[in-house]
Design a protein around this motif. Structure first.
Motif, PDB file in Angstrom:
ATOM      1  N   GLN A  56       0.835  -1.212   0.000  1.00 19.78           N
ATOM      2  CA  GLN A  56       0.000   0.000   0.000  1.00 19.78           C
ATOM      3  C   GLN A  56       0.866   1.257   0.000  1.00 19.78           C
ATOM      4  O   GLN A  56       0.598   2.210  -0.744  1.00 19.78           O
ATOM      5  CB  GLN A  56      -0.931  -0.013   1.220  1.00 19.78           C
ATOM      6  CG  GLN A  56      -2.004  -1.082   1.144  1.00 19.78           C
ATOM      7  CD  GLN A  56      -2.753  -1.279   2.454  1.00 19.78           C
ATOM      8  OE1 GLN A  56      -2.201  -1.032   3.537  1.00 19.78           O
ATOM      9  NE2 GLN A  56      -3.995  -1.713   2.375  1.00 19.78           N
ATOM     10  N   ILE A  57       1.926   1.261   0.815  1.00 16.48           N
ATOM     11  CA  ILE A  57       2.816   2.422   0.889  1.00 16.48           C
ATOM     12  C   ILE A  57       3.587   2.592  -0.415  1.00 16.48           C
ATOM     13  O   ILE A  57       3.724   3.703  -0.942  1.00 16.48           O
ATOM     14  CB  ILE A  57       3.797   2.268   2.069  1.00 16.48           C
ATOM     15  CG1 ILE A  57       3.032   2.253   3.387  1.00 16.48           C
ATOM     16  CG2 ILE A  57       4.824   3.394   2.066  1.00 16.48           C
ATOM     17  CD1 ILE A  57       3.897   1.958   4.595  1.00 16.48           C
ATOM     18  N   LEU A  58       4.074   1.465  -0.950  1.00 17.58           N
ATOM     19  CA  LEU A  58       4.842   1.513  -2.196  1.00 17.58           C
ATOM     20  C   LEU A  58       3.993   2.067  -3.331  1.00 17.58           C
ATOM     21  O   LEU A  58       4.427   2.944  -4.089  1.00 17.58           O
ATOM     22  CB  LEU A  58       5.334   0.102  -2.548  1.00 17.58           C
ATOM     23  CG  LEU A  58       6.435  -0.009  -3.602  1.00 17.58           C
ATOM     24  CD1 LEU A  58       7.729   0.604  -3.096  1.00 17.58           C
ATOM     25  CD2 LEU A  58       6.673  -1.472  -3.967  1.00 17.58           C
ATOM     26  N   GLY A  59       2.751   1.586  -3.449  1.00 18.24           N
ATOM     27  CA  GLY A  59       1.866   2.040  -4.514  1.00 18.24           C
ATOM     28  C   GLY A  59       1.435   3.488  -4.343  1.00 18.24           C
ATOM     29  O   GLY A  59       1.320   4.233  -5.323  1.00 18.24           O
ATOM     30  N   LYS A  60       1.222   3.896  -3.090  1.00 14.58           N
ATOM     31  CA  LYS A  60       0.760   5.255  -2.809  1.00 14.58           C
ATOM     32  C   LYS A  60       1.809   6.292  -3.205  1.00 14.58           C
ATOM     33  O   LYS A  60       1.470   7.370  -3.713  1.00 14.58           O
ATOM     34  CB  LYS A  60       0.431   5.388  -1.320  1.00 14.58           C
ATOM     35  CG  LYS A  60      -0.040   6.768  -0.911  1.00 14.58           C
ATOM     36  CD  LYS A  60      -0.340   6.822   0.583  1.00 14.58           C
ATOM     37  CE  LYS A  60      -0.765   8.224   1.007  1.00 14.58           C
ATOM     38  NZ  LYS A  60      -1.032   8.293   2.468  1.00 14.58           N
ATOM     39  N   ASN A  61       3.078   5.982  -2.980  1.00 12.28           N
ATOM     40  CA  ASN A  61       4.147   6.952  -3.214  1.00 12.28           C
ATOM     41  C   ASN A  61       4.764   6.866  -4.604  1.00 12.28           C
ATOM     42  O   ASN A  61       5.579   7.708  -4.969  1.00 12.28           O
ATOM     43  CB  ASN A  61       5.244   6.777  -2.157  1.00 12.28           C
ATOM     44  CG  ASN A  61       4.750   7.082  -0.755  1.00 12.28           C
ATOM     45  OD1 ASN A  61       3.902   7.945  -0.567  1.00 12.28           O
ATOM     46  ND2 ASN A  61       5.265   6.365   0.230  1.00 12.28           N
ATOM     47  N   ALA A  62       4.410   5.833  -5.371  1.00 11.28           N
ATOM     48  CA  ALA A  62       5.028   5.644  -6.687  1.00 11.28           C
ATOM     49  C   ALA A  62       4.507   6.661  -7.706  1.00 11.28           C
ATOM     50  O   ALA A  62       3.311   6.929  -7.770  1.00 11.28           O
ATOM     51  CB  ALA A  62       4.769   4.228  -7.186  1.00 11.28           C
ATOM     52  N   LYS A  63       5.414   7.197  -8.509  1.00  9.85           N
ATOM     53  CA  LYS A  63       5.042   8.149  -9.557  1.00  9.85           C
ATOM     54  C   LYS A  63       5.071   7.511 -10.945  1.00  9.85           C
ATOM     55  O   LYS A  63       4.266   7.857 -11.804  1.00  9.85           O
ATOM     56  CB  LYS A  63       5.987   9.346  -9.532  1.00  9.85           C
ATOM     57  CG  LYS A  63       5.875  10.213  -8.290  1.00  9.85           C
ATOM     58  CD  LYS A  63       6.823  11.394  -8.364  1.00  9.85           C
ATOM     59  CE  LYS A  63       6.700  12.287  -7.136  1.00  9.85           C
ATOM     60  NZ  LYS A  63       7.657  13.433  -7.187  1.00  9.85           N
ATOM     61  N   HIS A  64       6.003   6.577 -11.164  1.00  2.68           N
ATOM     62  CA  HIS A  64       6.217   6.050 -12.516  1.00  2.68           C
ATOM     63  C   HIS A  64       5.905   4.561 -12.648  1.00  2.68           C
ATOM     64  O   HIS A  64       6.149   3.968 -13.699  1.00  2.68           O
ATOM     65  CB  HIS A  64       7.658   6.305 -12.959  1.00  2.68           C
ATOM     66  CG  HIS A  64       8.019   7.760 -13.005  1.00  2.68           C
ATOM     67  ND1 HIS A  64       7.488   8.631 -13.930  1.00  2.68           N
ATOM     68  CD2 HIS A  64       8.851   8.497 -12.233  1.00  2.68           C
ATOM     69  CE1 HIS A  64       7.984   9.842 -13.734  1.00  2.68           C
ATOM     70  NE2 HIS A  64       8.810   9.795 -12.712  1.00  2.68           N
ATOM     71  N   TYR A  65       5.370   3.919 -11.596  1.00  2.53           N
ATOM     72  CA  TYR A  65       5.044   2.497 -11.651  1.00  2.53           C
ATOM     73  C   TYR A  65       3.865   2.224 -10.734  1.00  2.53           C
ATOM     74  O   TYR A  65       3.422   3.098  -9.976  1.00  2.53           O
ATOM     75  CB  TYR A  65       6.249   1.642 -11.246  1.00  2.53           C
ATOM     76  CG  TYR A  65       6.729   1.883  -9.830  1.00  2.53           C
ATOM     77  CD1 TYR A  65       6.224   1.155  -8.764  1.00  2.53           C
ATOM     78  CD2 TYR A  65       7.696   2.857  -9.563  1.00  2.53           C
ATOM     79  CE1 TYR A  65       6.661   1.379  -7.473  1.00  2.53           C
ATOM     80  CE2 TYR A  65       8.135   3.094  -8.278  1.00  2.53           C
ATOM     81  CZ  TYR A  65       7.621   2.363  -7.235  1.00  2.53           C
ATOM     82  OH  TYR A  65       8.051   2.599  -5.955  1.00  2.53           O
ATOM     83  N   ASN A  66       3.347   1.012 -10.787  1.00  4.64           N
ATOM     84  CA  ASN A  66       2.254   0.586  -9.919  1.00  4.64           C
ATOM     85  C   ASN A  66       2.734  -0.528  -8.989  1.00  4.64           C
ATOM     86  O   ASN A  66       3.709  -1.227  -9.292  1.00  4.64           O
ATOM     87  CB  ASN A  66       1.072   0.062 -10.741  1.00  4.64           C
ATOM     88  CG  ASN A  66       0.454   1.137 -11.607  1.00  4.64           C
ATOM     89  OD1 ASN A  66       0.019   2.179 -11.123  1.00  4.64           O
ATOM     90  ND2 ASN A  66       0.409   0.902 -12.921  1.00  4.64           N
ATOM     91  N   LYS A 128       9.148  14.377   2.944  1.00  3.47           N
ATOM     92  CA  LYS A 128       8.848  13.998   4.318  1.00  3.47           C
ATOM     93  C   LYS A 128       8.392  12.541   4.340  1.00  3.47           C
ATOM     94  O   LYS A 128       8.034  11.970   3.306  1.00  3.47           O
ATOM     95  CB  LYS A 128       7.766  14.901   4.912  1.00  3.47           C
ATOM     96  CG  LYS A 128       6.454  14.899   4.149  1.00  3.47           C
ATOM     97  CD  LYS A 128       5.458  15.844   4.788  1.00  3.47           C
ATOM     98  CE  LYS A 128       4.138  15.835   4.016  1.00  3.47           C
ATOM     99  NZ  LYS A 128       3.131  16.727   4.634  1.00  3.47           N
ATOM    100  N   GLY A 129       8.392  11.964   5.524  1.00  9.44           N
ATOM    101  CA  GLY A 129       7.970  10.571   5.647  1.00  9.44           C
ATOM    102  C   GLY A 129       9.045   9.601   5.196  1.00  9.44           C
ATOM    103  O   GLY A 129      10.167   9.987   4.862  1.00  9.44           O
ATOM    104  N   MET A 130       8.701   8.315   5.161  1.00  8.41           N
ATOM    105  CA  MET A 130       9.653   7.269   4.806  1.00  8.41           C
ATOM    106  C   MET A 130       9.692   7.021   3.307  1.00  8.41           C
ATOM    107  O   MET A 130       8.674   7.101   2.631  1.00  8.41           O
ATOM    108  CB  MET A 130       9.266   5.962   5.505  1.00  8.41           C
ATOM    109  CG  MET A 130       9.291   6.031   7.028  1.00  8.41           C
ATOM    110  SD  MET A 130      10.953   6.172   7.712  1.00  8.41           S
ATOM    111  CE  MET A 130      11.608   4.540   7.346  1.00  8.41           C
ATOM    112  N   LYS A 131      10.895   6.732   2.801  1.00 10.42           N
ATOM    113  CA  LYS A 131      11.035   6.266   1.429  1.00 10.42           C
ATOM    114  C   LYS A 131      10.988   4.746   1.457  1.00 10.42           C
ATOM    115  O   LYS A 131      11.684   4.113   2.259  1.00 10.42           O
ATOM    116  CB  LYS A 131      12.361   6.721   0.813  1.00 10.42           C
ATOM    117  CG  LYS A 131      12.627   6.129  -0.572  1.00 10.42           C
ATOM    118  CD  LYS A 131      13.964   6.592  -1.104  1.00 10.42           C
ATOM    119  CE  LYS A 131      14.314   5.868  -2.408  1.00 10.42           C
ATOM    120  NZ  LYS A 131      13.413   6.209  -3.499  1.00 10.42           N
ATOM    121  N   VAL A 132      10.153   4.167   0.617  1.00 11.08           N
ATOM    122  CA  VAL A 132      10.016   2.709   0.570  1.00 11.08           C
ATOM    123  C   VAL A 132      10.513   2.206  -0.777  1.00 11.08           C
ATOM    124  O   VAL A 132      10.092   2.700  -1.828  1.00 11.08           O
ATOM    125  CB  VAL A 132       8.553   2.278   0.788  1.00 11.08           C
ATOM    126  CG1 VAL A 132       8.430   0.769   0.730  1.00 11.08           C
ATOM    127  CG2 VAL A 132       8.042   2.784   2.121  1.00 11.08           C
TER     128      VAL A 132
END
Length: 214
Positions: A56-66, A128-132
């Protein structure tokens, strides 16, 4: 494979290490840390709720992939949506079976997006926040859907992800830049961070030895 079995195996393995290296505490400590690192990674792989959260975190923060969308975790079973397209390592074979060919625009579109995904994963730094980051992005864990022009790549299997603070993300990005430009001194320092050096060896000497090897 359960978390209980992993912990039992870990303890049994460490007991064997202690018995075999009782006369060499330094070697025993080194091997034990390596074993713990390995079993920690396996423990993350069977933590389905953690994997769901990471997706969920990975998908929420991704700009160029799903990231493949999770549905639920129940009775230690992780249910997710079907990833679109085909696994990246089977993409060429799949195209040949269907007697399909990429157009020039499709080819350059895939290459461009792949590089965007690559640099986003390695070099981007959140405000801000964590990079995953996906910890194991091999072609079998990446699906490609050429009908999706904006985000053709989808990550699966997020059981083991890396999380960084913005400060750690900056340091990680600089480390990867060292690899790109061939800065062997920077690479050596990163590899030796936290290392137990032989008696009488300074960090500067160790860096020079590793640089020569690189």
């Amino acid at each position: 494979m359960s978390l209980k079995k992993i912990e039992n195996d870990r303890n049994n393995f460490i007991n064997l290490i202690k018995e075999a290296n009782a006369q060499d505490p330094e070697k025993m400590d080194f091997i034990t840390r390596k074993v713990n690192s390995l079993y920690d990674a396996w423990a993350k792989e069977v933590d389905m709720k953690s994997e769901m959260e990471a997706t969920q975190i990975l998908g929420k923060n991704a700009k160029h992939y799903n990231a493949v969308k999770p549905i639920e975790v129940k009775n230690n079973i992780y249910v997710m949506e079907k990833a679109p397209g085909v696994q990246f390592n089977e993409f060429i074979d799949d195209m040949m079976k269907q007697n399909k060919k990429l157009t020039e625009n499709e080819f350059f579109g895939i290459i461009t997006n792949y590089m965007q995904v690559f640099f986003e994963q390695l070099l981007s730094v959140p405000k801000k926040g964590m990079k995953v980051m996906h910890a194991d992005p091999h072609p079998g864990n990446v699906f490609i859907d050429i009908t999706n022009k904006k985000k053709p790549f989808t990550f699966i299997d997020t059981g083991n992800v890396l999380r960084y603070t913005p400060e750690e993300a900056i340091e990680n990005a600089l480390n990867h830049l060292d690899y790109f430009i061939g800065n062997t001194g920077g690479i050596a320092k990163a590899l030796l961070r936290g290392a137990n050096l032989p008696k009488g060896m300074s960090m500067e000497q160790a860096v020079q030895i590793v640089r020569q090897g690189l």
